[in-house]
Design an enzyme around this catalytic site. Structure first.
Site: not given
Ligand code: FCB
Length: 463
Positions: A176, A370
């Protein structure tokens, strides 16, 4: 109902393609603790969390989930859940305590042990080089506004692949970069906490350059599968019939998606984003040849998805400090249930995003690296009944499956997160885990969602 509607409505059983990769993700600073052990030096998050007022109730990652000492038990837990892939990140200040200098072998020893433990349990390690814990010494020299940092990331990549590359097949350069650049340097919500849009755009370019240089270093070290993980947003106009709303949504699409996708996958910055580099005085960091480095081919694009964005045009509005250059646009609250983060739950954002990526970059395989939700979980009689998280995951897996049926080359899905952990500015106040962590005792309790997810993995689908 069409079969896609049935899937999204949660009424049909479905199976994922053979070989689909199932797993969960974490990040070093969020779980490891052991902040001063075996030669680790401070990262920007150690500094930030010690700065009064920055992190909820002054929490820090000093101890976190104590995973540094409990990794064996944690891996055993992963095996119980049937995870096939575990995505974790390397703490740069463990491996190179002074950021750019010699390798600290004890720092790499930890990941060496972790990788062996994973492989013993039949779990594929997926290593992220940079999930936000920049050595503080590098921030003292300008952090991501300094071009040298990009080269130091490549040095970290070389050291890591040299030590772990014989056992780790899948590597990710950055997690990210939007957050690193815009939350770190424009809004200051994240470490290093700066509020300077020029610095944020410089950081964007140096992060992307670091990505490209790290890809080269990983390939030179024999890495088999190289990827980049972006937090992408399905940015929608509040009124699709209003051209001003459409333009406002496109501005957010530019900042959050195209600013990263286009250089990495097409070797160019979009014109509207170049205009922002110019406007904020950051364009001269882009040097001839950089985009060729940044566009080094990757094998997999990691997609982190939590929520869509609804955007409209309004004179005098902006999308806030994390989104420089968005005068005349604003986010609109969506009419949807929200998680404990106040994020709307809308799985169609995930299917929309995956299908758009499949259409725009059909050559690049995708993986959800994620996806998950925070809820106010409580342990009662040794159990965490997190039906809302199960519903969130179920809905998003149905959306992912619909995208596969629509032609997206989606190779896997990793839940965020394996266990509750340090949620950045929210400290330990938000719980995203499949496994509950009691921070006083470090006791782990798999939530209902963990048992549910294990069953999903077991049958490679949903019933
Ligand atoms: C993302 C991050 C991760 C976590 C999630 C909820 O942006 O990569 O580390 O904090 O959000």
């Amino acid at each position: 109902m069409t079969s896609t509607q049935e899937q999204l409505a949660g009424t049909a059983a479905l199976r994922f393609p053979a070989g689909f990769r199932w797993g969960a993700a974490t990040a070093s600073y969020q779980i490891e603790g052991a902040a001063t052990e075996d030669g680790r030096m401070p990262s920007i998050w150690d500094t930030f969390s010690r700065t009064p007022g920055r992190v909820f109730e002054g929490h820090s990652g000093d101890v976190a989930c104590d995973h540094y000492h409990r990794y064996r038990d944690d891996v055993a837990l992963m095996a119980q859940l049937g995870l096939g892939t575990y995505r974790f990140s390397l703490a740069w200040p463990r491996i190179k305590p002074d950021g750019s200098g010699p390798v600290n072998p004890r720092g790499l020893d930890f990941y060496d042990r972790l990788v062996d433990e994973l492989l013993t349990h039949g779990i594929d390690p997926m290593v992220t080089l940079y999930h936000w814990d920049l050595p503080q010494v590098l921030e003292d020299r300008g952090g991501w506004t300094n071009r040298d940092t990009a080269h130091y990331l490549a040095d970290l990549a070389a050291a890591a692949v040299d030590r772990l590359g014989d056992r780790v097949a899948t590597w990710t350069t950055l997690n990210e970069p939007w957050c690193s650049a815009f939350l770190g340097y424009a809004s200051g919500d994240h470490a290093p906490g700066r509020q300077d849009p020029k610095a944020a755009f410089e950081a964007v370019h140096h992060l992307m350059l670091g990505h490209g240089l790290a890809v080269r270093a990983l390939r030179a070290g024999g890495a088999r599968e190289v990827s980049l993980t972006l937090n992408l947003t399905d940015s929608r106009p509040a009124n699709p019939a209003d051209p001003h709303d459409v333009a406002a949504a496109r501005q957010i699409d530019g900042l959050q998606n195209r600013l990263f996708l286009e250089p990495a996958l097409r070797g160019r910055y979009p014109q509207d984003m170049l205009a922002l580099f110019e406007r904020f005085g950051a364009a001269d960091v882009i040097r001839p040849g950089d985009l060729d480095v940044i566009a080094a081919p990757i094998d997999l694009l990691g997609v982190n998805y939590y929520q869509p964005a609804l955007v409209r045009a309004r004179i005098g509005a902006t999308c806030g400090l994390p989104n420089p250059g968005t005068e005349g646009a604003e986010f609109v609250r969506q009419n949807a249930p929200v998680t404990a983060m106040d994020w709307p739950v809308d799985p169609t954002g995930l299917s929309g995003l995956l299908l758009r990526l499949a259409a725009d970059y059909p050559e690049t395989p995708l993986m959800v690296t994620e996806n998950g939700a925070a809820y106010a979980d409580v342990v009662e009689d040794g159990r965490v009944a997190d039906a809302d998280r199960v519903a969130y995951l179920d809905g998003h897996l149905r959306a992912a499956h619909a995208a596969i049926e629509g032609g997206a080359d989606l190779r896997g899905y990793l839940a965020w997160s394996l266990m509750d952990n340090f949620e950045w500015g929210y400290g330990y106040g938000k719980r995203f885990g499949l496994v509950h962590v009691d921070y006083d005792t470090q006791r782990r309790v798999p939530k209902d969602s963990a048992h549910w997810y294990a069953a999903v993995i077991g049958r490679n689908g949903l019933d």
